[in-house]
Design a protein around this motif. Sequence first.
Motif, short mmCIF file in Angstrom:
data_model
loop_
_atom_site.label_atom_id
_atom_site.label_comp_id
_atom_site.label_asym_id
_atom_site.label_seq_id
_atom_site.Cartn_x
_atom_site.Cartn_y
_atom_site.Cartn_z
N ASP A 152 0.79 -1.22 0.00
CA ASP A 152 0.00 0.00 0.00
C ASP A 152 0.83 1.28 0.00
N SER A 153 1.50 1.60 1.11
CA SER A 153 2.00 2.96 1.28
C SER A 153 3.16 3.32 0.37
N SER A 154 3.92 2.33 -0.13
CA SER A 154 5.07 2.65 -0.99
C SER A 154 4.64 2.98 -2.42
N VAL A 155 3.40 2.68 -2.75
CA VAL A 155 2.91 2.86 -4.12
C VAL A 155 1.93 4.03 -4.16
N GLY A 156 2.13 4.93 -5.10
CA GLY A 156 1.13 5.97 -5.32
C GLY A 156 1.55 7.37 -4.95
N GLY A 157 2.69 7.54 -4.27
CA GLY A 157 3.23 8.87 -4.08
C GLY A 157 2.61 9.72 -3.00
N LYS A 158 1.85 9.12 -2.06
CA LYS A 158 1.36 9.90 -0.93
C LYS A 158 2.45 9.94 0.14
N THR A 159 2.91 11.14 0.48
CA THR A 159 3.98 11.31 1.45
C THR A 159 3.49 12.28 2.52
N ALA A 160 3.94 12.08 3.77
CA ALA A 160 3.42 12.95 4.83
C ALA A 160 4.12 12.71 6.15
N ILE A 161 3.89 13.66 7.05
CA ILE A 161 4.21 13.47 8.47
C ILE A 161 2.93 13.72 9.25
N ASN A 162 2.95 13.30 10.52
CA ASN A 162 1.79 13.49 11.39
C ASN A 162 1.87 14.83 12.12
#
Length: 361
Positions: free
Chosen positions: A136-146
């Motif tokens: 899931d998280s490595s694919v698709g380019g959504k990047t963030a911090i909390n």
Amino acid sequence: MRTLNVNTPSHAYPIFIGHNVYQQPQQTLAPYIGKRAAIISNETVAPLYLPRLQAVLDALGCAYFSIILPDGEAHKNSQTLNMIYDGLMQHRAERNTTLIALGGGVIGDMVGFAAATYQRGAPFVQIPTTLLSQVDSSVGGKTAINHPLGKNMIGAFYQPQAVLADLGSLQTLPAREFSAGMAEVIKYALLGDADFLTWLENNMAALMAQQPDVLAQAVYHCCQMKADIVAQDEKEHGIRAHLNLGHTFGHAIEAEMGYGQWLHGEAVAAGMVLACRLSETLGYLKAADTERVIALLQAANLPVAPPRMPLDKWLAHMQHDKKVQDGQMRFVVLRAFGLADIAGQINTTQLQHALQPYLAA
């Protein structure tokens, strides 16, 4: 090794899935890194996999340096992000220095955000080492911090150059972390076709035992589903929001309990049960459908009930969700298995009904 491509308006890139993908570096790594790289990992993953990656880069003639971060969701914040920037600045990283994210979802999200913002954009490669990050998280380019008030509220859409999902790294993953990754696999089954849901039910024992062929099939299927969705909606204006099934409730759990107390996948698992309960309240699913989801989550050793909290706490956290639009909370619901929808105009009475068994006084 299997390969699939993610085609986005930003650019297309490959996902390599298999055991020992490092053994073919001329195919999987060399075309996607420059002459210099920054390897960014954490204190848990680095002792296990950093030497192997360094040997590959040595063989490719790529110069590199490493930045090692503290491990855990509790460190997915601006302070740790600054540790990445500090390391890049101290080593005089340039705009064409490739950032390599070696770790799970926390590392991938933070390195991706650092890449998106360092000198206004540097290339990066994802090497996910957890099941959750691989599917899931490595694919698709959504990047963030909390942020203390909300999960993943500060970030950017920024696609990697390539994703290397080495299934062998899952063998060192703690059982709890592997189960957390299974929550995202189950999410894809609920969003996808009925055949994959049935396949999961029939193969859960083999998956939990990490039988190589079965595991590879599950990871590939999830990545293919996500690649197809991201190609249609790179920046989550429409169908991509369906991938947040269970996440509005799950993020509320994580924020209330303190980041890291519940693993992301555990919170999503309980959140998917709540999403099914809300779908029942709206007249879409039957109670038997929810029980089927609960049974599948339990087979993956995942929690199926959230911690108790008052309704006002639930509402306060969910009002910080990224799907809030014009001040209105929106939820991913299931009209049926394989048929998701975004429901707005959910009133407090409907939410209270779905949450009733889990509300604290």
